[in-house]
Design a protein around this motif. Structure first.
Motif, PDB file in Angstrom:
ATOM      1  N   THR A  16      -3.612 -15.161  -2.085  1.00  0.00           N
ATOM      2  CA  THR A  16      -1.777 -15.306  -2.250  1.00  0.00           C
ATOM      3  C   THR A  16      -1.050 -15.508  -0.949  1.00  0.00           C
ATOM      4  OG1 THR A  16      -2.117 -14.308  -4.372  1.00  0.00           O
ATOM      5  CG2 THR A  16      -0.092 -13.509  -3.394  1.00  0.00           C
ATOM      6  N   PHE A  17      -1.642 -14.130   0.254  1.00  0.00           N
ATOM      7  CA  PHE A  17      -1.297 -14.022   1.182  1.00  0.00           C
ATOM      8  C   PHE A  17      -1.206 -15.267   1.828  1.00  0.00           C
ATOM      9  CE2 PHE A  17      -1.551 -13.244   5.825  1.00  0.00           C
ATOM     10  CZ  PHE A  17       0.173 -12.277   5.736  1.00  0.00           C
ATOM     11  N   ALA A  18      -2.604 -16.339   2.242  1.00  0.00           N
ATOM     12  CA  ALA A  18      -2.281 -17.145   3.436  1.00  0.00           C
ATOM     13  C   ALA A  18      -1.848 -18.253   2.022  1.00  0.00           C
ATOM     14  CB  ALA A  18      -3.879 -17.633   2.612  1.00  0.00           C
ATOM     15  N   SER A  19      -1.461 -18.193   0.731  1.00  0.00           N
ATOM     16  CA  SER A  19      -0.435 -19.692  -0.042  1.00  0.00           C
ATOM     17  C   SER A  19       1.165 -19.324   0.665  1.00  0.00           C
ATOM     18  CB  SER A  19      -1.174 -19.557  -1.361  1.00  0.00           C
ATOM     19  OG  SER A  19      -0.635 -18.604  -1.991  1.00  0.00           O
ATOM     20  N   SER A  20       1.189 -18.023   0.427  1.00  0.00           N
ATOM     21  CA  SER A  20       2.422 -17.729   1.078  1.00  0.00           C
ATOM     22  C   SER A  20       3.228 -17.751   1.810  1.00  0.00           C
ATOM     23  CB  SER A  20       2.395 -16.164   0.499  1.00  0.00           C
ATOM     24  OG  SER A  20       2.511 -15.149   1.152  1.00  0.00           O
ATOM     25  N   SER A  21       1.907 -17.411   2.893  1.00  0.00           N
ATOM     26  CA  SER A  21       2.292 -17.764   4.837  1.00  0.00           C
ATOM     27  C   SER A  21       2.975 -19.001   5.313  1.00  0.00           C
ATOM     28  CB  SER A  21       1.445 -17.223   4.735  1.00  0.00           C
ATOM     29  OG  SER A  21       1.313 -17.680   7.031  1.00  0.00           O
ATOM     30  N   LEU A  22       1.546 -19.954   4.069  1.00  0.00           N
ATOM     31  CA  LEU A  22       1.519 -21.536   4.496  1.00  0.00           C
ATOM     32  C   LEU A  22       3.348 -21.727   4.010  1.00  0.00           C
ATOM     33  CD1 LEU A  22       0.183 -23.513   5.523  1.00  0.00           C
ATOM     34  CD2 LEU A  22      -0.972 -24.203   3.279  1.00  0.00           C
ATOM     35  N   ALA A  23       3.003 -21.283   2.652  1.00  0.00           N
ATOM     36  CA  ALA A  23       4.961 -21.562   1.896  1.00  0.00           C
ATOM     37  C   ALA A  23       6.135 -21.196   3.227  1.00  0.00           C
ATOM     38  CB  ALA A  23       4.620 -21.429   0.631  1.00  0.00           C
ATOM     39  N   GLN A  25       5.866 -21.153   6.112  1.00  0.00           N
ATOM     40  CA  GLN A  25       5.729 -22.430   7.629  1.00  0.00           C
ATOM     41  C   GLN A  25       6.445 -23.895   7.099  1.00  0.00           C
ATOM     42  OE1 GLN A  25       5.254 -20.886  10.169  1.00  0.00           O
ATOM     43  NE2 GLN A  25       5.359 -19.343   9.647  1.00  0.00           N
ATOM     44  N   ARG A  26       5.985 -24.155   5.791  1.00  0.00           N
ATOM     45  CA  ARG A  26       6.392 -25.273   5.127  1.00  0.00           C
ATOM     46  C   ARG A  26       8.159 -25.381   4.490  1.00  0.00           C
ATOM     47  NH1 ARG A  26       0.552 -27.348   5.210  1.00  0.00           N
ATOM     48  NH2 ARG A  26       0.218 -27.702   6.833  1.00  0.00           N
ATOM     49  N   PHE A  27       9.049 -25.951   4.752  1.00  0.00           N
ATOM     50  CA  PHE A  27      10.127 -25.928   3.530  1.00  0.00           C
ATOM     51  C   PHE A  27      11.203 -26.558   3.673  1.00  0.00           C
ATOM     52  CE2 PHE A  27      10.360 -23.222   6.994  1.00  0.00           C
ATOM     53  CZ  PHE A  27      11.584 -23.237   7.943  1.00  0.00           C
ATOM     54  N   ASP A  28      11.843 -26.766   2.760  1.00  0.00           N
ATOM     55  CA  ASP A  28      13.097 -28.143   2.994  1.00  0.00           C
ATOM     56  C   ASP A  28      14.697 -27.317   2.943  1.00  0.00           C
ATOM     57  OD1 ASP A  28      11.335 -30.023   2.187  1.00  0.00           O
ATOM     58  OD2 ASP A  28      12.237 -30.999   0.912  1.00  0.00           O
ATOM     59  N   LEU A  29      15.465 -27.736   4.129  1.00  0.00           N
ATOM     60  CA  LEU A  29      16.909 -26.848   4.360  1.00  0.00           C
ATOM     61  C   LEU A  29      17.643 -27.562   3.446  1.00  0.00           C
ATOM     62  CD1 LEU A  29      16.974 -25.237   7.564  1.00  0.00           C
ATOM     63  CD2 LEU A  29      16.274 -24.217   5.783  1.00  0.00           C
ATOM     64  N   ILE A  30      18.690 -27.599   2.666  1.00  0.00           N
ATOM     65  CA  ILE A  30      20.190 -28.104   2.262  1.00  0.00           C
ATOM     66  C   ILE A  30      20.966 -27.415   3.031  1.00  0.00           C
ATOM     67  CG2 ILE A  30      20.967 -28.827   0.281  1.00  0.00           C
ATOM     68  CD1 ILE A  30      17.988 -30.003   0.525  1.00  0.00           C
ATOM     69  N   ARG A  55      13.467 -31.504   6.229  1.00  0.00           N
ATOM     70  CA  ARG A  55      12.036 -31.384   5.887  1.00  0.00           C
ATOM     71  C   ARG A  55      11.131 -30.423   7.080  1.00  0.00           C
ATOM     72  NH1 ARG A  55       9.616 -36.290   2.545  1.00  0.00           N
ATOM     73  NH2 ARG A  55      10.816 -36.971   0.953  1.00  0.00           N
ATOM     74  N   ILE A  56      10.887 -29.264   7.089  1.00  0.00           N
ATOM     75  CA  ILE A  56      10.346 -28.722   7.773  1.00  0.00           C
ATOM     76  C   ILE A  56       8.679 -27.923   8.235  1.00  0.00           C
ATOM     77  CG2 ILE A  56      10.529 -27.241   9.812  1.00  0.00           C
ATOM     78  CD1 ILE A  56      13.284 -27.206   8.981  1.00  0.00           C
ATOM     79  N   ASP A  57       8.007 -28.666   8.455  1.00  0.00           N
ATOM     80  CA  ASP A  57       6.686 -27.985   8.989  1.00  0.00           C
ATOM     81  C   ASP A  57       6.806 -27.242  10.668  1.00  0.00           C
ATOM     82  OD1 ASP A  57       4.078 -27.416   8.558  1.00  0.00           O
ATOM     83  OD2 ASP A  57       3.272 -29.137   7.781  1.00  0.00           O
ATOM     84  N   LEU A  58       6.492 -26.083  10.447  1.00  0.00           N
ATOM     85  CA  LEU A  58       6.269 -25.274  11.356  1.00  0.00           C
ATOM     86  C   LEU A  58       4.487 -25.400  11.932  1.00  0.00           C
ATOM     87  CD1 LEU A  58       9.027 -22.228  10.320  1.00  0.00           C
ATOM     88  CD2 LEU A  58       9.200 -24.866  12.414  1.00  0.00           C
ATOM     89  N   ASP A  59       3.889 -25.109  11.180  1.00  0.00           N
ATOM     90  CA  ASP A  59       2.627 -25.370  11.756  1.00  0.00           C
ATOM     91  C   ASP A  59       2.658 -26.371  11.841  1.00  0.00           C
ATOM     92  OD1 ASP A  59       2.129 -23.295  10.442  1.00  0.00           O
ATOM     93  OD2 ASP A  59       1.658 -23.793   8.608  1.00  0.00           O
ATOM     94  N   ARG A  60       2.752 -28.512  12.184  1.00  0.00           N
ATOM     95  CA  ARG A  60       2.797 -28.740  12.841  1.00  0.00           C
ATOM     96  C   ARG A  60       3.502 -29.913  13.726  1.00  0.00           C
ATOM     97  NH1 ARG A  60       2.800 -33.250   8.098  1.00  0.00           N
ATOM     98  NH2 ARG A  60       2.779 -34.740   9.175  1.00  0.00           N
ATOM     99  N   ARG A  61       4.710 -28.648  13.536  1.00  0.00           N
ATOM    100  CA  ARG A  61       5.868 -28.738  14.295  1.00  0.00           C
ATOM    101  C   ARG A  61       6.503 -30.149  14.403  1.00  0.00           C
ATOM    102  NH1 ARG A  61       7.118 -25.004  17.754  1.00  0.00           N
ATOM    103  NH2 ARG A  61       8.439 -26.326  19.281  1.00  0.00           N
ATOM    104  N   VAL A  62       6.627 -30.848  13.687  1.00  0.00           N
ATOM    105  CA  VAL A  62       7.210 -31.503  12.889  1.00  0.00           C
ATOM    106  C   VAL A  62       8.754 -31.817  11.722  1.00  0.00           C
ATOM    107  CG1 VAL A  62       5.407 -33.019  13.491  1.00  0.00           C
ATOM    108  CG2 VAL A  62       5.977 -32.553  11.198  1.00  0.00           C
ATOM    109  N   TRP A  63       9.540 -32.104  11.419  1.00  0.00           N
ATOM    110  CA  TRP A  63      11.249 -31.980  10.541  1.00  0.00           C
ATOM    111  C   TRP A  63      11.277 -33.868  10.430  1.00  0.00           C
ATOM    112  CZ3 TRP A  63      15.584 -34.489  11.353  1.00  0.00           C
ATOM    113  CH2 TRP A  63      16.016 -34.774  12.835  1.00  0.00           C
TER     114      TRP A  63
END
Length: 135
Positions: A16-23, A25-30, A55-63
């Protein structure tokens, strides 16, 4: 093979912690706000409503933008700031700067004697994905 109840609980908490941490790091912004155009040929600046979807992915450092037609590298990322960098453009454009505490975003672009400045407030949205590189 037998597992103890406490081992099962520990594994569940870890997943649960791993999946919430991953979430996180990856998110959309409106983002919704205004853009101000200052054109050399116009007497007064023009202000219009403006919105963006990132759309932002902090792990891959792309948007990418809403349609994700091109994937761009992130600029500076800190605990309080995200910069959306752009591939080289034919005109100067500052990175889009997003304040991670307030959600405020700003950007500035200059094309000769003309400028456009944007200011908006962003809210987090469900991550809609960024395509992986094919090669």
């Amino acid at each position: 093979m037998t597992f103890s109840f406490s081992a099962l609980i520990s594994a569940t908490v870890l997943l649960t912690f791993a999946s919430s941490s991953l979430a996180q790091q990856r998110f959309d912004l409106i983002c919704e706000g205004e853009v101000r155009y200052d054109f050399a040929i116009e007497a007064a600046p023009r202000v219009e409503s403006w919105e963006a979807h990132y759309r932002i992915d902090l792990d891959r450092r792309v948007w990418c933008g809403a349609t994700c037609t091109s994937v761009n590298p992130l600029g500076v990322v800190t605990a309080t700031r995200i910069e959306l960098a752009f591939e080289p453009l034919p005109y100067p454009m500052d990175p889009v700067v997003i304040d991670r505490t307030t959600g405020r975003t700003t950007s500035f672009m200059r094309m000769g004697d003309n400028t456009a400045s944007r200011e908006a407030i962003c809210r987090r949205a469900t991550y809609s994905g960024i395509p992986e590189a094919k090669f």
